[in-house]
Design a protein around this motif. Structure first.
Motif, PDB file in Angstrom:
ATOM      1  N   UNK A 253     -77.552  -5.733   3.105  1.00 26.65           N
ATOM      2  CA  UNK A 253     -76.128  -5.201   3.385  1.00 26.65           C
ATOM      3  C   UNK A 253     -75.091  -5.943   2.523  1.00 26.65           C
ATOM      4  N   UNK A 254     -75.360  -6.921   1.694  1.00 25.78           N
ATOM      5  CA  UNK A 254     -74.161  -7.604   0.969  1.00 25.78           C
ATOM      6  C   UNK A 254     -73.941  -7.249  -0.174  1.00 25.78           C
ATOM      7  N   UNK A 255     -74.247  -5.810  -0.897  1.00 28.47           N
ATOM      8  CA  UNK A 255     -74.040  -5.468  -1.950  1.00 28.47           C
ATOM      9  C   UNK A 255     -72.469  -5.181  -2.207  1.00 28.47           C
ATOM     10  N   UNK A 256     -71.704  -5.269  -1.254  1.00 20.56           N
ATOM     11  CA  UNK A 256     -70.274  -4.875  -1.382  1.00 20.56           C
ATOM     12  C   UNK A 256     -69.643  -5.762  -0.428  1.00 20.56           C
ATOM     13  N   UNK A 257     -68.266  -5.816  -0.320  1.00 21.76           N
ATOM     14  CA  UNK A 257     -67.538  -6.644   0.325  1.00 21.76           C
ATOM     15  C   UNK A 257     -67.282  -5.903   1.602  1.00 21.76           C
ATOM     16  N   UNK A 258     -66.897  -6.865   2.752  1.00 18.40           N
ATOM     17  CA  UNK A 258     -66.524  -6.140   4.072  1.00 18.40           C
ATOM     18  C   UNK A 258     -65.192  -5.087   3.799  1.00 18.40           C
ATOM     19  N   UNK A 259     -64.293  -5.679   3.090  1.00 14.17           N
ATOM     20  CA  UNK A 259     -63.020  -4.931   2.621  1.00 14.17           C
ATOM     21  C   UNK A 259     -63.324  -3.575   1.942  1.00 14.17           C
ATOM     22  N   UNK A 260     -64.555  -3.470   1.569  1.00 18.38           N
ATOM     23  CA  UNK A 260     -64.630  -1.995   0.798  1.00 18.38           C
ATOM     24  C   UNK A 260     -65.024  -1.138   1.824  1.00 18.38           C
ATOM     25  N   UNK A 261     -65.155  -1.362   3.153  1.00 15.04           N
ATOM     26  CA  UNK A 261     -65.623  -0.360   4.047  1.00 15.04           C
ATOM     27  C   UNK A 261     -64.205   0.275   4.645  1.00 15.04           C
ATOM     28  N   UNK A 262     -64.491   1.340   5.324  1.00 14.45           N
ATOM     29  CA  UNK A 262     -63.193   2.174   5.865  1.00 14.45           C
ATOM     30  C   UNK A 262     -63.026   1.404   7.012  1.00 14.45           C
ATOM     31  N   UNK A 263     -61.656   1.363   7.651  1.00 14.44           N
ATOM     32  CA  UNK A 263     -61.532   1.058   8.623  1.00 14.44           C
ATOM     33  C   UNK A 263     -61.998   1.700   9.831  1.00 14.44           C
ATOM     34  N   UNK A 264     -61.890   1.337  11.058  1.00 13.78           N
ATOM     35  CA  UNK A 264     -62.350   2.125  12.336  1.00 13.78           C
ATOM     36  C   UNK A 264     -61.727   3.504  12.475  1.00 13.78           C
ATOM     37  N   UNK A 265     -60.289   3.509  12.300  1.00 16.24           N
ATOM     38  CA  UNK A 265     -59.462   4.557  12.241  1.00 16.24           C
ATOM     39  C   UNK A 265     -60.108   5.815  11.206  1.00 16.24           C
ATOM     40  N   UNK A 266     -59.892   5.235  10.124  1.00 15.71           N
ATOM     41  CA  UNK A 266     -60.587   6.490   8.906  1.00 15.71           C
ATOM     42  C   UNK A 266     -62.312   6.762   9.026  1.00 15.71           C
ATOM     43  N   UNK A 267     -62.796   5.668   9.428  1.00 17.98           N
ATOM     44  CA  UNK A 267     -64.028   6.077   9.845  1.00 17.98           C
ATOM     45  C   UNK A 267     -64.439   7.364  10.930  1.00 17.98           C
ATOM     46  N   UNK A 268     -63.617   7.042  11.897  1.00 19.69           N
ATOM     47  CA  UNK A 268     -63.601   8.010  12.916  1.00 19.69           C
ATOM     48  C   UNK A 268     -62.947   9.390  12.415  1.00 19.69           C
ATOM     49  N   UNK A 269     -62.035   9.275  11.551  1.00 18.52           N
ATOM     50  CA  UNK A 269     -61.610  10.518  11.128  1.00 18.52           C
ATOM     51  C   UNK A 269     -62.444  11.072  10.093  1.00 18.52           C
ATOM     52  N   UNK A 270     -63.501  10.433   9.469  1.00 18.43           N
ATOM     53  CA  UNK A 270     -64.416  10.849   8.542  1.00 18.43           C
ATOM     54  C   UNK A 270     -65.413  11.568   9.719  1.00 18.43           C
ATOM     55  N   UNK A 271     -65.546  11.175  10.646  1.00 19.26           N
ATOM     56  CA  UNK A 271     -66.603  11.796  11.784  1.00 19.26           C
ATOM     57  C   UNK A 271     -66.012  13.173  12.118  1.00 19.26           C
ATOM     58  N   UNK A 272     -64.708  13.301  12.471  1.00 17.80           N
ATOM     59  CA  UNK A 272     -64.075  14.347  13.317  1.00 17.80           C
ATOM     60  C   UNK A 272     -64.240  15.480  12.214  1.00 17.80           C
ATOM     61  N   UNK A 273     -63.812  15.186  10.973  1.00 21.47           N
ATOM     62  CA  UNK A 273     -63.852  16.264   9.875  1.00 21.47           C
ATOM     63  C   UNK A 273     -65.187  16.768   9.552  1.00 21.47           C
ATOM     64  N   UNK A 274     -66.145  15.810   9.352  1.00 20.63           N
ATOM     65  CA  UNK A 274     -67.289  16.341   9.343  1.00 20.63           C
ATOM     66  C   UNK A 274     -67.903  17.265  10.382  1.00 20.63           C
ATOM     67  N   UNK A 275     -67.608  16.950  11.681  1.00 19.74           N
ATOM     68  CA  UNK A 275     -68.124  17.472  12.930  1.00 19.74           C
ATOM     69  C   UNK A 275     -67.429  18.745  12.918  1.00 19.74           C
ATOM     70  N   UNK A 276     -66.037  18.753  12.502  1.00 24.54           N
ATOM     71  CA  UNK A 276     -65.416  20.295  12.351  1.00 24.54           C
ATOM     72  C   UNK A 276     -65.930  21.323  11.434  1.00 24.54           C
ATOM     73  N   UNK A 277     -66.349  20.626  10.281  1.00 30.39           N
ATOM     74  CA  UNK A 277     -66.957  21.489   9.094  1.00 30.39           C
ATOM     75  C   UNK A 277     -68.225  21.762   9.492  1.00 30.39           C
ATOM     76  N   UNK A 278     -69.296  21.083  10.186  1.00 31.26           N
ATOM     77  CA  UNK A 278     -70.247  21.504  10.345  1.00 31.26           C
ATOM     78  C   UNK A 278     -70.387  22.575  11.552  1.00 31.26           C
ATOM     79  N   UNK A 279     -69.569  22.489  12.601  1.00 29.78           N
ATOM     80  CA  UNK A 279     -69.544  23.352  13.575  1.00 29.78           C
ATOM     81  C   UNK A 279     -68.887  24.697  12.989  1.00 29.78           C
ATOM     82  N   UNK A 280     -67.998  24.533  11.939  1.00 29.53           N
ATOM     83  CA  UNK A 280     -67.260  25.952  11.452  1.00 29.53           C
ATOM     84  C   UNK A 280     -68.536  26.838  10.702  1.00 29.53           C
TER      85      UNK A 280
END
Length: 454
Positions: A253-280
Motif C-alpha cells: 500500500x505504499x505505491x503512492x504517498x499519504x498526501x495523495x489520499x483524499x481528506x476525511x471530509x472529501x472522502x465522506x463527501x464521496x460516499x454521500x454523493x455515491x450513496x445519493x446517486x445509487x439510491x436515485x
C-alpha cells in the motif's frame, strides 16, 4: 453529513466481520484440539438443520493491486495452480475425517487473490472434487470473485455448470489516474464485457465492488464511476471505504504517498454523493457499505431479517459453521474461530503431515457470544435489544452510558430495552458497535490496528 460529526467520530475502528475481532483473539490459550472440539460440536448441531458454508481462498495474482488488503502471492507461473488445488482438497479431506458425517453445503464462495487466475479446467477439478464427497442444501448458493480483465466466458460457463449463480467483479474506480495509482488498469469496456457475459450465461446476481477514498480520487470521479455503473445496473454493489493500513499490510500500500489520499471530509463527501446517486437509480442501502436492487436476494434477506455477516461479508442467509480452506482462510464454528497459516510453503508442509493447517484462533466465552449477537444485530439490522436475559451482560449499564452521547448526536434512539440506529446514524455504525466492544475498551492498543471509521 455534518462535518462536526465526521471530525468527532472519524477514529480507528474494526469493520466487525467477527467478534471478537482478530487482534483481540485469545491466542495464548487456543489450541488446534480445542478448535476441533468446538467445530465438531457445532457441525453436529447445524449440518442437518441448515448446512455449512465453505470459503476457499485462492491467493494467486499476476500483479499487485496497491489498494488490496488481502493475503496474496504475486506470480505469473500458472504451474502453481494444480499443487495448490491438491493441497486444498487434502485439507477438505482432513476436515471430513474429523467431522465424520457427510457435510451439506449451503454456501460456497471463491475469494482471493484472484480466483480467475486459475484455469476453468482447474476450477472445475477443484469444485467437482469438493462436491463429490458432499451433499447440497436445497437452497444452496455458490459465488465467486472475478477479475474483469481475466474472467473469460469459459470461466463463467464452467462455474455456472457447477452451480454458481452469483459473481462479483472488482471495479474500484474508472478514472485512469486512480487506476494507475492502485495498479489496477481495467477500462469500462472490460467490466461491461464480463458483466454481459455473466448475464448471457444465466447468472442471477452480478455484483460490482466500488471503492471511495482512493489516491487522487475526487467526488467527480465517483460520479463518473456511478454513472457508468448505472449503464450496467449490477444486482448488488459493494461501495466501501479504502482501508489505508500500510503499517499492517507492508509495502503493497505504499505505491503512492499519504498526501495523495483524499481528506476525511472529501472522502465522506464521496460516499454521500455515491450513496445519493445509487439510491436515485433504484438501489437500497443494505447493512454497511452495500447496496442492492429490490430483486436481489440480499435485499430480500434484509427485509426478512435473515441477512448475516461473517468473514465473507454480508450473506443472504446464516450458517452456524463456515469452514475456510486455503492459506490465511478463517473458519467460524460460532463458538470459535480458527485461521490458517499464511505461508503457502508452511501450508503444504502441514498438510503433507496430515495436520489441519491452523495457526491461531479464539474460543468464545459466554460474554463474547452475547456481544457478538448485539454487534451482528447492529451490522445487519441496524437495531438490537436486551429484552431477553440471554442478551444482558454485566457491563451493559456502562455500555448504555457510552451510547448516551451517540443518542444526543441523533445517531441512535432508545425504545424500551431496544436500540435503533437512525438514518443519520447509519454511516457511523462502526462507532456504535464499538460502544459494545468490551475487548476493544479493555485492551486499547498501543498502535493503530484498524482503518478509520469514516
Amino acid at each position: 453529513m455534518c462535518q462536526k460529526l465526521v471530525n468527532k467520530y472519524n477514529v480507528a475502528g474494526p469493520r466487525y466481520t467477527s467478534y471478537p475481532t482478530v487482534p483481540y483473539w485469545d491466542v495464548e490459550s487456543f489450541s488446534l484440539q480445542q478448535w476441533k472440539q468446538v467445530l465438531k460440536q457445532s457441525f453436529e448441531e447445524s449440518n442437518i438443520k441448515e448446512g455449512i458454508s465453505l470459503y476457499l481462498h485462492l491467493p494467486f495474482c499476476e500483479s499487485l493491486c496497491t489498494f488490496c488488503g488481502c493475503h496474496k502471492r504475486i506470480t505469473k507461473r500458472h504451474e502453481v495452480e494444480l499443487p495448490y488445488i491438491k493441497a486444498v482438497l487434502k485439507e477438505w479431506q482432513l476436515y471430513r475425517q474429523l467431522l465424520g458425517t457427510k457435510p451439506k453445503i449451503k454456501e460456497l464462495h471463491l475469494g482471493g487473490g484472484t480466483p480467475t487466475f486459475f484455469s476453468p479446467e482447474h476450477l472445475t477439478l477443484l469444485i467437482s472434487e469438493l462436491l463429490r464427497v458432499s451433499d447440497l442444501a436445497d437452497d444452496y448458493e455458490f459465488s465467486f470473485e472475478g477479475h474483469p480483465n481475466n474472467t473469460t466466458a469459459e470461466h463463467l460457463q464452467a462455474l455456472y455448470d457447477l452451480g454458481f449463480r452469483r459473481v462479483s467483479f472488482g471495479v474500484q474506480d474508472y478514472n485512469a489516474k486512480v487506476q494507475k495509482a492502485i495498479n489496477r488498469i481495467q477500462p469500462f469496456e472490460y467490466v461491461k464485457r464480463a458483466t454481459e457475459m455473466a448475464r448471457a450465461i444465466g447468472y442471477t446476481s452480478v455484483g460490482h465492488d466500488i471503492i471511495f477514498g482512493l489516491p487522487f480520487q475526487t467526488e467527480a470521479d465517483v460520479r463518473e464511476t456511478i454513472s457508468k455503473t448505472e449503464a450496467l445496473m449490477p444486482d448488488r454493489i459493494a461501495f466501501y471505504s479504502y482501508a489505508h493500513v500500510p503499517w499492517i499490510k507492508g509495502n503493497g500500500q505504499r505505491g503512492f504517498k499519504d498526501e495523495d489520499l483524499p481528506t476525511a471530509e472529501s472522502k465522506r463527501a464521496q460516499y454521500e454523493t455515491g450513496k445519493s446517486l445509487l439510491e436515485k437509480v433504484g438501489y437500497t442501502e443494505i447493512g454497511m457499505d452495500h447496496f442492492a436492487l429490490k430483486t436481489d436476494g440480499l435485499y430480500k434477506a434484509m427485509q426478512n431479517e435473515t441477512m448475516h455477516r461473517n468473514f465473507m461479508g454480508y450473506t443472504a442467509s446464516k450458517t452456524q459453521v463456515m469452514i475456510g480452506l486455503g492459506v490465511s482462510s478463517i473458519s467460524d464454528s460460532w463458538y470459535g474461530f480458527a485461521q490458517n497459516v499464511k505461508s503457502i510453503e508452511e501450508y503444504y508442509n502441514l498438510l503433507e503431515n496430515n495436520i489441519i493447517p491452523v495457526y491461531r484462533g479464539h474460543i468464545l466465552i459466554e460474554e463474547d457470544l452475547k456481544i457478538r449477537k448485539h454487534i451482528l444485530n447492529l451490522m445487519c439490522h441496524f437495531k438490537t435489544s436486551w429484552l431477553q436475559p440471554e442478551l444482558t451482560f454485566n457491563e451493559l449499564p456502562e455500555v448504555l452510558m457510552k451510547l448516551k452521547e451517540l443518542e444526543q448526536d441523533g445517531l441512535i434512539e432508545f425504545e424500551r430495552k431496544q436500540l435503533i440506529v437512525t438514518e443519520k446514524g447509519r454511516p457511523f455504525i462502526r462507532n456504535i458497535c464499538m460502544a459494545f466492544d468490551l475487548l476493544l475498551q479493555r485492551k486499547k492498543p498501543d498502535t493503530q490496528l484498524f482503518s478509520m471509521t469514516i
